[in-house]
Scaffold this motif. Structure first.
Motif, PDB file in Angstrom:
ATOM      1  N   PRO A 254       0.807  -1.240   0.000  1.00  0.00           N
ATOM      2  CA  PRO A 254       0.000   0.000   0.000  1.00  0.00           C
ATOM      3  C   PRO A 254       0.822   1.263   0.000  1.00  0.00           C
ATOM      4  CG  PRO A 254      -0.940  -1.630   1.488  1.00  0.00           C
ATOM      5  CD  PRO A 254       0.373  -2.201   1.026  1.00  0.00           C
ATOM      6  N   ASP A 255       1.983   1.254   0.678  1.00  0.00           N
ATOM      7  CA  ASP A 255       2.813   2.460   0.714  1.00  0.00           C
ATOM      8  C   ASP A 255       3.442   2.764  -0.639  1.00  0.00           C
ATOM      9  OD1 ASP A 255       2.210   2.731   3.373  1.00  0.00           O
ATOM     10  OD2 ASP A 255       4.049   1.746   4.082  1.00  0.00           O
ATOM     11  N   ASP A 256       3.483   1.784  -1.541  1.00  0.00           N
ATOM     12  CA  ASP A 256       4.078   1.997  -2.866  1.00  0.00           C
ATOM     13  C   ASP A 256       3.066   2.547  -3.872  1.00  0.00           C
ATOM     14  OD1 ASP A 256       6.489   1.089  -1.942  1.00  0.00           O
ATOM     15  OD2 ASP A 256       6.205  -0.965  -2.655  1.00  0.00           O
ATOM     16  N   SER A 306       1.459   1.375 -10.249  1.00  0.00           N
ATOM     17  CA  SER A 306       1.502   1.985  -8.918  1.00  0.00           C
ATOM     18  C   SER A 306       1.056   3.446  -8.949  1.00  0.00           C
ATOM     19  CB  SER A 306       2.927   1.900  -8.339  1.00  0.00           C
ATOM     20  OG  SER A 306       3.820   2.711  -9.105  1.00  0.00           O
ATOM     21  N   ASP A 307       0.776   3.957 -10.136  1.00  0.00           N
ATOM     22  CA  ASP A 307       0.397   5.368 -10.293  1.00  0.00           C
ATOM     23  C   ASP A 307      -0.815   5.491 -11.214  1.00  0.00           C
ATOM     24  OD1 ASP A 307       0.392   8.096 -10.065  1.00  0.00           O
ATOM     25  OD2 ASP A 307       2.121   8.430 -11.374  1.00  0.00           O
ATOM     26  N   GLY A 308      -1.863   4.754 -10.880  1.00  0.00           N
ATOM     27  CA  GLY A 308      -3.104   4.842 -11.647  1.00  0.00           C
ATOM     28  C   GLY A 308      -3.007   4.267 -13.043  1.00  0.00           C
ATOM     29  N   ALA A 309      -2.020   3.394 -13.300  1.00  0.00           N
ATOM     30  CA  ALA A 309      -1.817   2.755 -14.611  1.00  0.00           C
ATOM     31  C   ALA A 309      -1.680   3.790 -15.722  1.00  0.00           C
ATOM     32  CB  ALA A 309      -2.938   1.775 -14.919  1.00  0.00           C
ATOM     33  N   ARG A 310      -1.030   4.904 -15.406  1.00  0.00           N
ATOM     34  CA  ARG A 310      -0.829   5.938 -16.424  1.00  0.00           C
ATOM     35  C   ARG A 310       0.208   5.473 -17.443  1.00  0.00           C
ATOM     36  NH1 ARG A 310       3.793   9.062 -15.789  1.00  0.00           N
ATOM     37  NH2 ARG A 310       4.986   8.626 -13.868  1.00  0.00           N
ATOM     38  N   VAL A 311       0.144   6.061 -18.632  1.00  0.00           N
ATOM     39  CA  VAL A 311       1.065   5.709 -19.708  1.00  0.00           C
ATOM     40  C   VAL A 311       2.399   6.407 -19.458  1.00  0.00           C
ATOM     41  CG1 VAL A 311       1.453   5.692 -22.196  1.00  0.00           C
ATOM     42  CG2 VAL A 311      -0.879   5.522 -21.293  1.00  0.00           C
ATOM     43  N   ILE A 312       3.480   5.629 -19.457  1.00  0.00           N
ATOM     44  CA  ILE A 312       4.809   6.231 -19.302  1.00  0.00           C
ATOM     45  C   ILE A 312       5.654   6.037 -20.555  1.00  0.00           C
ATOM     46  CG2 ILE A 312       4.801   5.991 -16.797  1.00  0.00           C
ATOM     47  CD1 ILE A 312       6.546   3.521 -17.095  1.00  0.00           C
ATOM     48  N   PHE A 313       5.170   5.223 -21.495  1.00  0.00           N
ATOM     49  CA  PHE A 313       5.910   5.047 -22.746  1.00  0.00           C
ATOM     50  C   PHE A 313       4.983   4.396 -23.766  1.00  0.00           C
ATOM     51  CE2 PHE A 313       8.491   2.493 -25.675  1.00  0.00           C
ATOM     52  CZ  PHE A 313       9.360   3.468 -26.153  1.00  0.00           C
ATOM     53  N   GLY A 314       5.217   4.732 -25.044  1.00  0.00           N
ATOM     54  CA  GLY A 314       4.495   4.064 -26.124  1.00  0.00           C
ATOM     55  C   GLY A 314       3.315   4.858 -26.650  1.00  0.00           C
ATOM     56  N   PRO A 315       2.625   4.275 -27.615  1.00  0.00           N
ATOM     57  CA  PRO A 315       1.574   5.007 -28.336  1.00  0.00           C
ATOM     58  C   PRO A 315       0.202   5.010 -27.676  1.00  0.00           C
ATOM     59  CG  PRO A 315       1.893   2.847 -29.324  1.00  0.00           C
ATOM     60  CD  PRO A 315       2.915   2.963 -28.234  1.00  0.00           C
ATOM     61  N   ALA A 316       0.042   4.321 -26.545  1.00  0.00           N
ATOM     62  CA  ALA A 316      -1.279   4.289 -25.901  1.00  0.00           C
ATOM     63  C   ALA A 316      -1.715   5.705 -25.540  1.00  0.00           C
ATOM     64  CB  ALA A 316      -1.240   3.401 -24.668  1.00  0.00           C
ATOM     65  N   GLY A 317      -3.009   5.958 -25.673  1.00  0.00           N
ATOM     66  CA  GLY A 317      -3.512   7.308 -25.492  1.00  0.00           C
ATOM     67  C   GLY A 317      -3.967   7.653 -24.097  1.00  0.00           C
ATOM     68  N   HIS A 318      -4.282   6.659 -23.262  1.00  0.00           N
ATOM     69  CA  HIS A 318      -4.764   6.968 -21.922  1.00  0.00           C
ATOM     70  C   HIS A 318      -4.500   5.781 -20.995  1.00  0.00           C
ATOM     71  CE1 HIS A 318      -8.117   5.379 -24.342  1.00  0.00           C
ATOM     72  NE2 HIS A 318      -8.467   4.731 -23.250  1.00  0.00           N
ATOM     73  N   ALA A 319      -4.674   6.007 -19.712  1.00  0.00           N
ATOM     74  CA  ALA A 319      -4.351   4.992 -18.706  1.00  0.00           C
ATOM     75  C   ALA A 319      -5.310   3.809 -18.784  1.00  0.00           C
ATOM     76  CB  ALA A 319      -4.405   5.618 -17.317  1.00  0.00           C
TER      77      ALA A 319
END
Length: 351
Positions: A254-256, A306-319
């Motif tokens: 949970p702390d992560d 660990s961060d709302g499944a946000r996109v950090i790389f690649g062509p995906a448009g949203h989390a």
């Protein structure tokens, strides 16, 4: 002895050429025969005959319009699986037969009307044109424009308003047949892409064991795939439903968890995210425990779980959408509702 007696074949050839309008006296059997005298049609000298031809052309254009309307109506009236007996074709699809018949009549009527118009009402005077170089001179361009204007006048389209009106109507309706063919791309999605089988109280079923998942089954750093309770693999719509409802279950300390809403929607660090990539809908299955990143194998879109499944790389448009989960009275993991946003890639009517 005369020249004709010396060469009777040449004399005969000259007489035949003269009979067909050829230029004689040159001794050339391939001389230009010239144009025959123009013979007027009955429509050229009798206005009643011209009016009859106009009505025939108009009737053909009207027939094309009616056939196009029938084509569209056939799409609505006949179901895809309806079979009828039509002599001499036998048992055929009512939809395919009606579409082929009506579209054929619509196109044939336009073609027949145009041919009859050209043969009976448009000018049929032969106009010779000398061959010229590919690059047009200013004089040729001016002549083309003049010929176009003359052709427009000779087509009587300005004077024969009935033909003009019905022709425009037929040409305007025929393209609707092509628009109706877009229906074969498949049924409209309506609201089906906005919801899944997940609902409040539905248990999370392990896709490997087909048993309900319990919190103690999920260890930190593990990746488990789940589907909603009640979905059977042998169901007819299994593939279309699992393509929207497939889940990734991951347990994170949970702390992560960095995102506040993600922590609130989890249960003791157990989070549930859609398994469907938001780029083109590939299933995600590559998880890295140390970074809590998941990688789509198709185009390498990477999401931070660990961060709302946000996109950090690649062509995906949203989390990746998250599913809110809890524990039932029996101790099994369950959904507390459906996804709050559509899963998978964006689509044209998505708001």
């Amino acid at each position: 002895m005369s020249s004709q007696e010396e060469n009777p074949e040449k004399s005969l050839l000259t007489e035949q050429d003269a009979a067909h309008g050829a230029v004689v006296g040159t001794g050339d059997p391939f001389a230009d025969p010239g144009l025959p005298a123009h013979k007027p049609r009955i429509q050229d000298i009798d206005e009643r005959a011209a009016n009859r031809s106009e009505r025939v052309v108009a009737y053909l254009f009207i027939l094309s319009m009616l056939a196009t309307v029938a084509f569209i109506a056939s799409y609505v009236i006949f179901p895809v699986d309806k079979i009828v007996y039509i002599w001499p074709f036998g048992h055929v699809s009512a939809l395919n037969f009606s579409l082929g018949l009506t579209l054929g009549v619509a196109l044939f009527a336009i073609g027949a009307g145009a041919v009859h118009w050209a043969r009976t009402l448009m000018s049929d005077v032969e106009v010779p044109a000398e061959r010229h170089a590919i690059e047009a001179t200013p004089e040729v361009k001016a002549q083309v424009l003049a010929d176009f204007k003359a052709g427009a006048e000779e087509s009587v389209i300005g004077r024969r308003k009935l033909i003009r009106t019905t022709m425009f109507g037929a040409l305007a309706l025929v393209p609707l047949s092509g628009v109706m063919l877009l229906r074969d791309l498949g049924p409209l999605p309506e609201k089906k892409l906005r919801s899944t089988l997940w609902a409040n109280g539905k248990k999370l079923i392990n896709m490997n064991t087909m048993e309900p998942l319990r919190p103690e089954d999920i260890v930190v750093g593990s990746l488990t795939f789940a589907m909603p309770e009640g979905l059977e693999e042998d169901a007819e719509d299994f593939q279309s439903q699992i393509a929207k409802a497939a889940l990734m279950i991951i347990r994170i300390e949970p702390d992560d968890i960095k995102d506040k809403r993600e922590r609130e929607w989890a249960h003791e660090g157990i989070v549930a995210f859609s398994k469907i990539c938001t780029h083109v809908g590939c299933p995600i299955s590559l998880y890295e425990q140390q970074t809590h990143h998941v990688l789509c194998p198709c185009h390498q879109s990477t999401f931070d779980l660990s961060d709302g499944a946000r996109v950090i790389f690649g062509p995906a448009g949203h989390a990746l959408p998250q599913l809110r989960i809890g524990v039932s009275s029996e101790g099994d993991l369950e959904a507390l509702g459906d996804f709050e946003e559509p899963v998978g890639p964006a689509f044209w009517e998505r708001g």
